[in-house]
Motif scaffolding. Structure first.
Motif, PDB file in Angstrom:
ATOM      1  N   ALA A  40       6.084  85.974  80.298  1.00 47.02           N
ATOM      2  CA  ALA A  40       7.094  85.120  80.930  1.00 47.02           C
ATOM      3  C   ALA A  40       6.432  84.074  81.832  1.00 47.02           C
ATOM      4  O   ALA A  40       6.863  82.922  81.881  1.00 47.02           O
ATOM      5  CB  ALA A  40       8.083  85.970  81.725  1.00 47.02           C
ATOM      6  N   LEU A  41       5.376  84.470  82.543  1.00 46.10           N
ATOM      7  CA  LEU A  41       4.640  83.514  83.380  1.00 46.10           C
ATOM      8  C   LEU A  41       3.997  82.429  82.518  1.00 46.10           C
ATOM      9  O   LEU A  41       4.021  81.240  82.866  1.00 46.10           O
ATOM     10  CB  LEU A  41       3.567  84.240  84.186  1.00 46.10           C
ATOM     11  CG  LEU A  41       3.970  84.806  85.553  1.00 46.10           C
ATOM     12  CD1 LEU A  41       2.795  85.543  86.175  1.00 46.10           C
ATOM     13  CD2 LEU A  41       4.475  83.716  86.487  1.00 46.10           C
ATOM     14  N   GLN A  42       3.417  82.845  81.398  1.00 50.31           N
ATOM     15  CA  GLN A  42       2.828  81.866  80.481  1.00 50.31           C
ATOM     16  C   GLN A  42       3.883  80.890  79.979  1.00 50.31           C
ATOM     17  O   GLN A  42       3.636  79.684  79.875  1.00 50.31           O
ATOM     18  CB  GLN A  42       2.167  82.583  79.298  1.00 50.31           C
ATOM     19  CG  GLN A  42       0.876  83.314  79.663  1.00 50.31           C
ATOM     20  CD  GLN A  42       0.244  83.968  78.459  1.00 50.31           C
ATOM     21  OE1 GLN A  42       0.884  84.699  77.728  1.00 50.31           O
ATOM     22  NE2 GLN A  42      -1.028  83.687  78.242  1.00 50.31           N
ATOM     23  N   GLY A  46       4.368  76.651  80.429  1.00 53.10           N
ATOM     24  CA  GLY A  46       4.350  75.755  79.273  1.00 53.10           C
ATOM     25  C   GLY A  46       3.841  76.329  77.981  1.00 53.10           C
ATOM     26  O   GLY A  46       3.827  75.638  76.955  1.00 53.10           O
ATOM     27  N   ASP A  47       3.410  77.612  77.950  1.00 51.94           N
ATOM     28  CA  ASP A  47       2.939  78.224  76.716  1.00 51.94           C
ATOM     29  C   ASP A  47       4.134  78.782  75.955  1.00 51.94           C
ATOM     30  O   ASP A  47       4.801  79.706  76.415  1.00 51.94           O
ATOM     31  CB  ASP A  47       1.949  79.351  77.038  1.00 51.94           C
ATOM     32  CG  ASP A  47       1.311  79.951  75.794  1.00 51.94           C
ATOM     33  OD1 ASP A  47       1.791  79.659  74.679  1.00 51.94           O
ATOM     34  OD2 ASP A  47       0.340  80.707  75.935  1.00 51.94           O
ATOM     35  N   ARG A  48       4.425  78.249  74.774  1.00 53.14           N
ATOM     36  CA  ARG A  48       5.595  78.670  73.998  1.00 53.14           C
ATOM     37  C   ARG A  48       5.233  79.609  72.859  1.00 53.14           C
ATOM     38  O   ARG A  48       6.030  79.860  71.963  1.00 53.14           O
ATOM     39  CB  ARG A  48       6.310  77.439  73.399  1.00 53.14           C
ATOM     40  CG  ARG A  48       6.703  76.367  74.415  1.00 53.14           C
ATOM     41  CD  ARG A  48       7.791  76.875  75.354  1.00 53.14           C
ATOM     42  NE  ARG A  48       8.344  75.824  76.178  1.00 53.14           N
ATOM     43  CZ  ARG A  48       7.913  75.495  77.383  1.00 53.14           C
ATOM     44  NH1 ARG A  48       6.899  76.145  77.907  1.00 53.14           N
ATOM     45  NH2 ARG A  48       8.492  74.530  78.070  1.00 53.14           N
ATOM     46  N   GLU A  49       4.018  80.177  72.868  1.00 47.52           N
ATOM     47  CA  GLU A  49       3.536  80.938  71.718  1.00 47.52           C
ATOM     48  C   GLU A  49       4.134  82.355  71.645  1.00 47.52           C
ATOM     49  O   GLU A  49       4.708  82.741  70.661  1.00 47.52           O
ATOM     50  CB  GLU A  49       2.003  81.037  71.759  1.00 47.52           C
ATOM     51  CG  GLU A  49       1.303  79.707  71.540  1.00 47.52           C
ATOM     52  CD  GLU A  49       1.547  79.126  70.171  1.00 47.52           C
ATOM     53  OE1 GLU A  49       1.538  79.883  69.197  1.00 47.52           O
ATOM     54  OE2 GLU A  49       1.745  77.904  70.081  1.00 47.52           O
ATOM     55  N   LEU A 235      15.250  84.686  78.698  1.00 47.23           N
ATOM     56  CA  LEU A 235      14.266  84.007  79.535  1.00 47.23           C
ATOM     57  C   LEU A 235      14.103  82.540  79.121  1.00 47.23           C
ATOM     58  O   LEU A 235      13.845  81.677  79.969  1.00 47.23           O
ATOM     59  CB  LEU A 235      12.929  84.741  79.470  1.00 47.23           C
ATOM     60  CG  LEU A 235      12.948  86.160  80.061  1.00 47.23           C
ATOM     61  CD1 LEU A 235      11.579  86.806  79.969  1.00 47.23           C
ATOM     62  CD2 LEU A 235      13.444  86.176  81.497  1.00 47.23           C
ATOM     63  N   GLN A 236      14.286  82.254  77.832  1.00 48.01           N
ATOM     64  CA  GLN A 236      14.290  80.855  77.393  1.00 48.01           C
ATOM     65  C   GLN A 236      15.463  80.098  78.025  1.00 48.01           C
ATOM     66  O   GLN A 236      15.318  78.928  78.410  1.00 48.01           O
ATOM     67  CB  GLN A 236      14.399  80.786  75.863  1.00 48.01           C
ATOM     68  CG  GLN A 236      13.151  81.211  75.112  1.00 48.01           C
ATOM     69  CD  GLN A 236      12.114  80.115  75.018  1.00 48.01           C
ATOM     70  OE1 GLN A 236      12.305  79.015  75.509  1.00 48.01           O
ATOM     71  NE2 GLN A 236      10.980  80.431  74.408  1.00 48.01           N
ATOM     72  N   LEU A 253       7.624  87.378  88.096  1.00 46.83           N
ATOM     73  CA  LEU A 253       6.982  88.146  89.166  1.00 46.83           C
ATOM     74  C   LEU A 253       7.801  89.392  89.493  1.00 46.83           C
ATOM     75  O   LEU A 253       7.242  90.460  89.774  1.00 46.83           O
ATOM     76  CB  LEU A 253       6.817  87.278  90.411  1.00 46.83           C
ATOM     77  CG  LEU A 253       5.787  86.138  90.297  1.00 46.83           C
ATOM     78  CD1 LEU A 253       5.818  85.271  91.553  1.00 46.83           C
ATOM     79  CD2 LEU A 253       4.386  86.688  90.064  1.00 46.83           C
ATOM     80  N   GLY A 254       9.130  89.261  89.429  1.00 48.50           N
ATOM     81  CA  GLY A 254       9.989  90.422  89.674  1.00 48.50           C
ATOM     82  C   GLY A 254       9.819  91.488  88.607  1.00 48.50           C
ATOM     83  O   GLY A 254       9.750  92.691  88.916  1.00 48.50           O
ATOM     84  N   ILE A 255       9.729  91.057  87.348  1.00 49.21           N
ATOM     85  CA  ILE A 255       9.516  92.021  86.259  1.00 49.21           C
ATOM     86  C   ILE A 255       8.148  92.686  86.411  1.00 49.21           C
ATOM     87  O   ILE A 255       7.988  93.895  86.179  1.00 49.21           O
ATOM     88  CB  ILE A 255       9.646  91.324  84.889  1.00 49.21           C
ATOM     89  CG1 ILE A 255      11.094  90.858  84.683  1.00 49.21           C
ATOM     90  CG2 ILE A 255       9.231  92.263  83.754  1.00 49.21           C
ATOM     91  CD1 ILE A 255      11.309  89.973  83.468  1.00 49.21           C
TER      92      ILE A 255
END
Length: 271
Positions: A40-42, A46-49, A235-236, A253-255
């Motif tokens: 989720a942080l990635q 900006g990482d959509r992979e 998340l999206q 961060l919460g997760i």
């Protein structure tokens, strides 16, 4: 005969091996949540992979050195949690009376199903059978929608998921989650940190689950299975909001905090 089976079940529920199984399973569940938080942080940066779901987390883990072994260990840990919660659903919560005991046993059964779904995801990744196919939340929603009164069923599922999310947030801010820790686990500086992890973690999980439920409600309202989605879609949706990357980062961060709380719970388990 029934009495004998019940006695055996209660002995199993109280047995020390159940404690060991629950501790091992909580470590595995903590790993899963930390991986989801990292994905989720990635995504926020900006990482959509990667897919920010349990299967996405397992795929990420499988790419590490000895990854398949680690994924199998997670699968075993989650199955241990399934066993613990299944025994609890059948024989646990004897200190409660009537409807409250029934509700807690149903809740334990629901948790067993959640852990089973994660275990299946891990096994599919470990065996290389996780790719392709027409699975996913939207296909499940479509199957429900095609049933008689399917739209109502999808709405009820969504309402139930939203309710569970709200319960998680209540669990966080009422402090009820502290019952999962021994008294030693709440003492001192480390205990303060564990409680902080639990408060942040249950809040974040509750928000994410509530968004998933809202997607089901919207799918029922619009009669469109494609409007539903799991944690990755939820998340999206957060990312698409104003200040989305910041909001998603906070949620991640919460997760992650929930994952750390799982480790604390494994160390200071109170059943």
């Amino acid at each position: 005969m029934n009495r004998s089976a019940s006695d055996l079940g209660h002995q199993a529920e109280d047995h020390r091996w159940v404690d060991h199984a629950a501790r091992a399973g909580m470590v595995a569940y903590g790993v899963v949540n930390l991986l989801i938080a990292w994905l989720a942080l990635q995504l926020a940066f900006g990482d959509r992979e990667g897919s920010t779901s349990s299967s996405g987390a397992m795929s990420q883990l499988a790419q590490q050195p000895f990854g398949k072994v680690l994924v199998w260990l997670v699968a075993v840990g989650m199955l241990l949690l399934v066993g613990w919660r299944a025994i609890e659903a059948a024989f646990g919560h004897d200190d409660e009376d009537g409807a409250k005991r029934t509700a807690k046993r149903v809740f334990s059964g629901g948790k067993a199903l959640i852990y089973l779904a994660i275990a299946i995801s891990a096994i599919r990744v470990a065996t290389g059978s996780s790719g392709g196919g027409g699975g996913g939340t939207d296909s499940t929603t479509k199957k429900l929608m095609d049933l008689p009164a399917g739209q109502t069923l999808v709405f009820l599922v969504g309402a139930g998921i939203v309710g569970y999310g709200i319960f998680q947030i209540y669990h966080a801010w009422s402090g009820n989650f502290r019952d999962n820790l021994t008294a030693e686990g709440e003492r001192g500086g480390s205990g303060t940190a564990y409680v902080a992890f639990g408060t942040a973690g249950y809040t974040a999980k509750g928000i994410a689950i509530g968004i998933v439920g809202s997607l089901f409600l919207y799918a029922a309202w619009t009669h469109s299975a494609k409007k539903s989605g799991g944690l990755d879609v939820a998340l999206q949706k957060v990312l698409q909001q104003p200040f989305g990357p910041f909001l998603l980062g906070v949620l991640a961060l919460g997760i992650g905090a929930y994952g750390l709380f799982c480790f604390a719970r494994a160390r200071h388990l109170s059943r």
